[in-house]
Design a protein around this motif. Structure first.
Motif, PDB file in Angstrom:
ATOM      1  N   TYR A   1      -7.490   4.121   8.294  1.00  0.00           N
ATOM      2  CA  TYR A   1      -6.967   2.842   8.751  1.00  0.00           C
ATOM      3  C   TYR A   1      -8.035   2.069   9.548  1.00  0.00           C
ATOM      4  CZ  TYR A   1      -2.497   4.918   7.401  1.00  0.00           C
ATOM      5  OH  TYR A   1      -1.472   5.506   6.703  1.00  0.00           O
ATOM      6  N   ASN A   2      -7.647   0.856   9.975  1.00  0.00           N
ATOM      7  CA  ASN A   2      -8.584  -0.027  10.677  1.00  0.00           C
ATOM      8  C   ASN A   2      -9.350   0.658  11.812  1.00  0.00           C
ATOM      9  OD1 ASN A   2      -7.570  -2.038   9.051  1.00  0.00           O
ATOM     10  ND2 ASN A   2      -6.476  -3.128  10.674  1.00  0.00           N
TER      11      ASN A   2
ATOM     12  N   ASN B   1     -13.466  -2.055   6.298  1.00  0.00           N
ATOM     13  CA  ASN B   1     -12.593  -1.191   5.496  1.00  0.00           C
ATOM     14  C   ASN B   1     -13.172  -0.953   4.109  1.00  0.00           C
ATOM     15  OD1 ASN B   1     -10.664  -0.755   7.484  1.00  0.00           O
ATOM     16  ND2 ASN B   1      -9.461  -2.555   6.925  1.00  0.00           N
TER      17      ASN B   1
ATOM     18  N   TYR C   1      -8.806  -6.195  17.589  1.00  0.00           N
ATOM     19  CA  TYR C   1      -9.052  -6.821  16.283  1.00  0.00           C
ATOM     20  C   TYR C   1      -9.753  -8.166  16.468  1.00  0.00           C
ATOM     21  CZ  TYR C   1      -5.945  -3.461  13.916  1.00  0.00           C
ATOM     22  OH  TYR C   1      -5.366  -2.329  13.409  1.00  0.00           O
TER      23      TYR C   1
ATOM     24  N   ASN D   1       0.852  -1.195   0.000  1.00  0.00           N
ATOM     25  CA  ASN D   1       0.000   0.000   0.000  1.00  0.00           C
ATOM     26  C   ASN D   1       0.888   1.244   0.000  1.00  0.00           C
ATOM     27  OD1 ASN D   1      -2.826   1.186   0.417  1.00  0.00           O
ATOM     28  ND2 ASN D   1      -1.664   2.149   2.068  1.00  0.00           N
TER      29      ASN D   1
ATOM     30  N   MET E   1      -6.944   2.293   2.333  1.00  0.00           N
ATOM     31  CA  MET E   1      -6.380   2.886   3.550  1.00  0.00           C
ATOM     32  C   MET E   1      -6.132   4.392   3.426  1.00  0.00           C
ATOM     33  SD  MET E   1      -5.709   0.415   5.867  1.00  0.00           S
ATOM     34  CE  MET E   1      -7.423  -0.015   5.604  1.00  0.00           C
TER      35      MET E   1
ATOM     36  N   ILE F   1     -12.620  -7.085   9.728  1.00  0.00           N
ATOM     37  CA  ILE F   1     -12.005  -5.765   9.556  1.00  0.00           C
ATOM     38  C   ILE F   1     -11.991  -5.376   8.080  1.00  0.00           C
ATOM     39  CG2 ILE F   1      -9.787  -4.549   9.727  1.00  0.00           C
ATOM     40  CD1 ILE F   1      -9.381  -6.146  12.382  1.00  0.00           C
ATOM     41  N   GLU F   2     -11.690  -6.352   7.241  1.00  0.00           N
ATOM     42  CA  GLU F   2     -11.690  -6.089   5.798  1.00  0.00           C
ATOM     43  C   GLU F   2     -13.064  -5.580   5.336  1.00  0.00           C
ATOM     44  OE1 GLU F   2     -11.750  -9.540   3.182  1.00  0.00           O
ATOM     45  OE2 GLU F   2     -10.469  -8.484   1.758  1.00  0.00           O
TER      46      GLU F   2
ATOM     47  N   SER G   1      -5.143  -5.252   7.444  1.00  0.00           N
ATOM     48  CA  SER G   1      -6.372  -4.589   6.993  1.00  0.00           C
ATOM     49  C   SER G   1      -7.208  -5.519   6.122  1.00  0.00           C
ATOM     50  CB  SER G   1      -6.035  -3.320   6.203  1.00  0.00           C
ATOM     51  OG  SER G   1      -5.429  -3.648   4.967  1.00  0.00           O
ATOM     52  N   HIS G   2      -6.604  -6.589   5.642  1.00  0.00           N
ATOM     53  CA  HIS G   2      -7.336  -7.627   4.909  1.00  0.00           C
ATOM     54  C   HIS G   2      -6.513  -8.908   4.965  1.00  0.00           C
ATOM     55  CE1 HIS G   2      -4.848  -7.667   1.185  1.00  0.00           C
ATOM     56  NE2 HIS G   2      -4.630  -6.398   1.480  1.00  0.00           N
TER      57      HIS G   2
ATOM     58  N   ASN H   1      -1.208   1.010  11.465  1.00  0.00           N
ATOM     59  CA  ASN H   1      -2.400   0.192  11.700  1.00  0.00           C
ATOM     60  C   ASN H   1      -2.394  -0.588  13.003  1.00  0.00           C
ATOM     61  OD1 ASN H   1      -4.803   0.054  10.328  1.00  0.00           O
ATOM     62  ND2 ASN H   1      -3.992  -1.078   8.591  1.00  0.00           N
TER      63      ASN H   1
ATOM     64  N   ASP I   1      -0.926  -1.175   5.203  1.00  0.00           N
ATOM     65  CA  ASP I   1      -2.169  -1.957   5.133  1.00  0.00           C
ATOM     66  C   ASP I   1      -2.065  -3.305   5.859  1.00  0.00           C
ATOM     67  OD1 ASP I   1      -0.649  -3.330   3.243  1.00  0.00           O
ATOM     68  OD2 ASP I   1      -2.173  -3.266   1.666  1.00  0.00           O
TER      69      ASP I   1
END
Ligand SMILES: *Cc1c(COP(=O)(O)O)cnc(C)c1O
Length: 365
Positions: free
Chosen positions: A333-334, A261, A248, A145, A290, A257-258, A173-174, A191, A170
């Motif tokens: 961000y997350n 986002n 998380y 990212n 992000m 989380i993904e 984040s996924h 993150n 990132d």
């Protein structure tokens, strides 16, 4: 007034992370001591680093044969360290922005750094595609990212050499497949936690293959064998990271989380695409979930400062674009709540109503 934190890094952390860190600054794990003053070798702190390690492994499904490290020196240290430990003759690089360029520059100190694709021709507004990895390349390094330019390589590249990836902005984040990588690194301050610690996931088997002598502190094997305790690790940032990791997990893990986002990014990109005052700077297919970069539309360039001031007056913080892109960058961000993204969108809509009163009525119907 409520502040909405869009800083690119250090950046927003969950309220849980901040509250729990504050508590530990006063009294860490019932020790009667502050987290700021405890030995990194004390039992309660060893429990912290072990739990953080285990949670990263759990949340990312880290397979056997990998170690999670907590190191100092930032992601920038990893530009040098990855090449020091892995680059014997030749490696391939994707040049997608400032951070990628820094990684390439460091690698050149150790061997041949072949740039297989670059988006420098269009100010890094897209991710190069259709590149091939040259014969003999020992690994392929890319930046997942691009924090400054708002582009993202969402799918793991399909190449036939091990991957090394700067995931600073990132990380977590996924979901992604750790087994495709020799080294993954990410500065915590985007993150995970406050600045000061870098998470590195290393494939143990990939180490020890270069012939050069590696200084002790820069050799991953040092930190693997001492479980990130060769020297004093960043105690406080690691504690905060653990709080974020727990948060998380409580949200349902990285898949959950993904989803959030994707929803947040869609809300903001939809507004950028709809609102006549603004235009996105990144190629649509490569837009980052992000870091959302946008500028004033050609006809409204002179409104940039005014929008910035307007948004600031509504509680938006950190939306100025990086100087190499200009305009605006909203880092979501997350830990960024959907409500803050909606507040920014509302700002953009209100500003449009002020500047284009008639048109915006039409758009809103
Ligand atoms: C912020 C950032 C860096 C630099 O991190 P430091 O911890 O300041 O060294 C490197 N790569 C990416 C993708 C970043 O977002």
């Amino acid at each position: 007034m409520k502040k909405h934190n869009f800083y690119a890094g250090p950046s927003i952390l969950s309220p849980y992370t901040i509250e729990e860190t504050a508590k530990a600054v006063n009294n860490f794990a019932g020790t009667g001591l502050s987290i700021l003053e405890v030995s990194h070798r004390s039992k309660p702190f060893i429990a912290v680093i072990e739990e953080a390690n285990a949670l990263i492994k759990e949340l990312l499904n880290v397979p056997e044969g990998y170690e999670v490290l907590f190191l100092g020196g930032g992601a920038s240290m990893q530009f040098c360290m990855t090449a020091y430990n892995l680059l014997e003759k030749k490696a391939a690089f994707l040049e997608t922005g400032t951070w990628a360029k820094n990684a390439i520059k460091e690698a050149k100190n150790f061997g041949e750094a072949v740039v297989v694709g670059s988006s420098a021709d269009k100010n890094f507004s897209y991710i190069p595609k259709g590149y091939s990895i040259p014969e003999g390349a020992e690994y392929f390094h890319y930046t997942s990212n691009n924090t400054i330019y708002g582009t993202q390589t969402y799918q793991t590249p399909q190449v036939n050499v091990p991957l090394v990836c700067d995931m600073s902005s990132d990380f977590m984040s996924h979901p992604f497949d750790v087994s495709k990588y020799d080294i993954i690194y990410a500065g915590a301050q985007k993150n995970l936690g406050p600045a000061g610690v870098t998470i590195v996931i290393v494939k143990k088997e990939a180490m020890g293959k270069v012939t050069r002598t590696i200084p002790t502190m820069l050799d991953y094997r040092t930190h693997i064998s001492k479980e990130s305790m060769f020297n004093t690790p960043p105690v406080l940032p690691i504690y905060s990271c653990l709080m974020t990791l727990k948060w998380y997990k409580s949200l349902g893990g990285i898949e959950a989380i993904e989803k959030m986002n994707i929803e947040k990014a869609n809300v903001l990109y939809n507004e950028i695409d709809r609102n006549k005052l603004f235009v996105g700077t990144a190629a649509k297919e490569d837009r980052s979930l992000m870091n959302v970069c946008f500028v004033m539309n050609e006809d409204y360039k002179d409104l940039e400062t005014e929008f910035f001031e307007y948004a600031t007056s509504k509680g938006m913080v950190g939306i100025k674009g990086h100087r190499s892109v200009g305009g605006f960058r909203a880092s979501i961000y997350n830990a960024m709540p959907l409500e803050s993204v909606k507040a920014l969108v509302e700002c953009m809509q209100e500003f449009e109503k002020i500047k284009l009163p008639v048109k915006s009525e039409i758009y809103n119907n």
